[in-house]
Design a protein around this motif. Structure first.
Motif, PDB file in Angstrom:
ATOM      1  N   CYS A 263       5.788  -3.766  -3.657  1.00  0.00           N
ATOM      2  CA  CYS A 263       6.769  -2.864  -4.287  1.00  0.00           C
ATOM      3  C   CYS A 263       8.179  -3.147  -3.785  1.00  0.00           C
ATOM      4  O   CYS A 263       9.154  -3.017  -4.550  1.00  0.00           O
TER       5      CYS A 263
ATOM      6  N   CYS B 291       4.717  -0.369  -7.943  1.00  0.00           N
ATOM      7  CA  CYS B 291       3.483  -0.379  -7.151  1.00  0.00           C
ATOM      8  C   CYS B 291       2.444  -1.352  -7.684  1.00  0.00           C
ATOM      9  O   CYS B 291       2.208  -1.417  -8.893  1.00  0.00           O
ATOM     10  N   TYR B 292       1.825  -2.078  -6.758  1.00  0.00           N
ATOM     11  CA  TYR B 292       0.692  -2.950  -7.102  1.00  0.00           C
ATOM     12  C   TYR B 292      -0.570  -2.524  -6.348  1.00  0.00           C
ATOM     13  O   TYR B 292      -1.474  -3.315  -6.178  1.00  0.00           O
TER      14      TYR B 292
ATOM     15  N   CYS C 147      -1.337  -2.100  -3.236  1.00  0.00           N
ATOM     16  CA  CYS C 147      -1.555  -3.266  -2.379  1.00  0.00           C
ATOM     17  C   CYS C 147      -2.527  -2.995  -1.222  1.00  0.00           C
ATOM     18  O   CYS C 147      -2.865  -1.856  -0.926  1.00  0.00           O
TER      19      CYS C 147
ATOM     20  N   ARG D 164       1.389  -1.397   4.018  1.00  0.00           N
ATOM     21  CA  ARG D 164       1.215  -0.416   2.941  1.00  0.00           C
ATOM     22  C   ARG D 164       1.712   0.972   3.370  1.00  0.00           C
ATOM     23  O   ARG D 164       1.345   1.484   4.437  1.00  0.00           O
ATOM     24  N   LEU D 165       2.506   1.574   2.511  1.00  0.00           N
ATOM     25  CA  LEU D 165       3.045   2.906   2.779  1.00  0.00           C
ATOM     26  C   LEU D 165       2.105   4.009   2.333  1.00  0.00           C
ATOM     27  O   LEU D 165       2.156   5.126   2.840  1.00  0.00           O
ATOM     28  N   CYS D 166       1.248   3.690   1.363  1.00  0.00           N
ATOM     29  CA  CYS D 166       0.512   4.751   0.656  1.00  0.00           C
ATOM     30  C   CYS D 166      -0.895   4.910   1.215  1.00  0.00           C
ATOM     31  O   CYS D 166      -1.884   4.696   0.508  1.00  0.00           O
TER      32      CYS D 166
HETATM   33  S1  SF4 Z   1       3.089   0.161  -0.451  1.00  0.00           S
HETATM   34 FE1  SF4 Z   1       2.285   1.747  -1.838  1.00  0.00          FE
HETATM   35  S2  SF4 Z   1       3.710   1.705  -3.573  1.00  0.00           S
HETATM   36 FE2  SF4 Z   1       4.011  -0.196  -2.455  1.00  0.00          FE
HETATM   37  S3  SF4 Z   1       2.672  -1.670  -3.522  1.00  0.00           S
HETATM   38 FE3  SF4 Z   1       1.548  -0.844  -1.762  1.00  0.00          FE
HETATM   39  S4  SF4 Z   1       0.352   0.863  -2.589  1.00  0.00           S
HETATM   40 FE4  SF4 Z   1       1.979   0.397  -4.067  1.00  0.00          FE
END
Ligand code: SF4
Length: 199
Positions: free
Chosen positions: A132, A138-139, A141, A146-148
């Protein structure tokens, strides 16, 4: 004692300075002196994490939030967990400062905005290597950066925590609808970069 989780909104409104001036003890790991070098220096990283844990023993926990829905849900996506843990069970009293730009239609719109607007800008500013940050959306990831990692949807008040949501009629923190006027978006983005820094 007041515990803090990272929030550009708090810096913008100057609440931490005001609380310190009136004599409140504040535990805020999110200052440049604490975050500088934590990616490479393990001792500094441990010190930073220990300070984050200390925020959970506070009397009041304050932070911002990623999104508030029109039907009353509070939505946050967190990498580390200190912010979402703090919101639901750190202190007996939690205060969330929320700018008007954080209001979205529903949970689905909130998650879409967090992943495709907030996360790309935040990852870029912090120097995280995520798709991202590079491509602007968003992919889903599996990046180590990774933030999510955690999604918190607060539907109602947690049993043991009083939460006050302070809605502020200003654009504050990170968040916009891509359909908004470009000048408004640029103002939000510029302010975000002014009040944040790479870790
Ligand atoms: S960090 Fe979060 S928003 Fe960014 S690509 Fe990975 S899952 Fe998607």
């Amino acid at each position: 004692m007041i515990g803090v989780a990272d929030s550009v909104t708090l810096r913008q409104i100057g609440i931490l300075e005001a609380l310190a001036q009136r004599g409140n003890e504040i535990i805020n790991p999110f200052v440049p002196e604490m975050t500088e070098g934590i990616k490479k220096d393990q001792d500094k990283r441990r010190e930073f994490i220990n300070m984050m844990r200390k925020t959970f023993a506070s009397d009041v926990f304050i932070t911002g939030t990623n999104a508030v829905t029109v039907d009353g849900n509070i939505v946050n996506i967190d990498r580390n967990g200190n912010r979402v843990a703090g919101i639901i069970y750190a202190a007996p009293r939690v205060i969330l400062a929320v700018g008007r730009n954080k209001i979205v239609k529903d949970v689905s719109a909130a998650i879409d905005r967090i992943r495709n607007v907030l996360a790309p800008a935040h990852a870029k500013q912090k120097g995280y290597k995520t798709p991202c940050a590079e491509k602007g959306k968003c992919y889903d990831c599996n990046s180590p950066d990774r933030l999510c990692n955690i999604t918190l949807i607060l539907e109602k008040k947690p049993l043991s925590t009083d939460i006050s949501v302070v809605l502020i009629n200003e654009d504050l923190g990170l968040g916009w609808d891509p359909g908004w006027d470009e000048t408004r978006i640029a103002g939000i983005r510029d302010d975000y970069y002014r009040y944040s820094w790479p870790f």
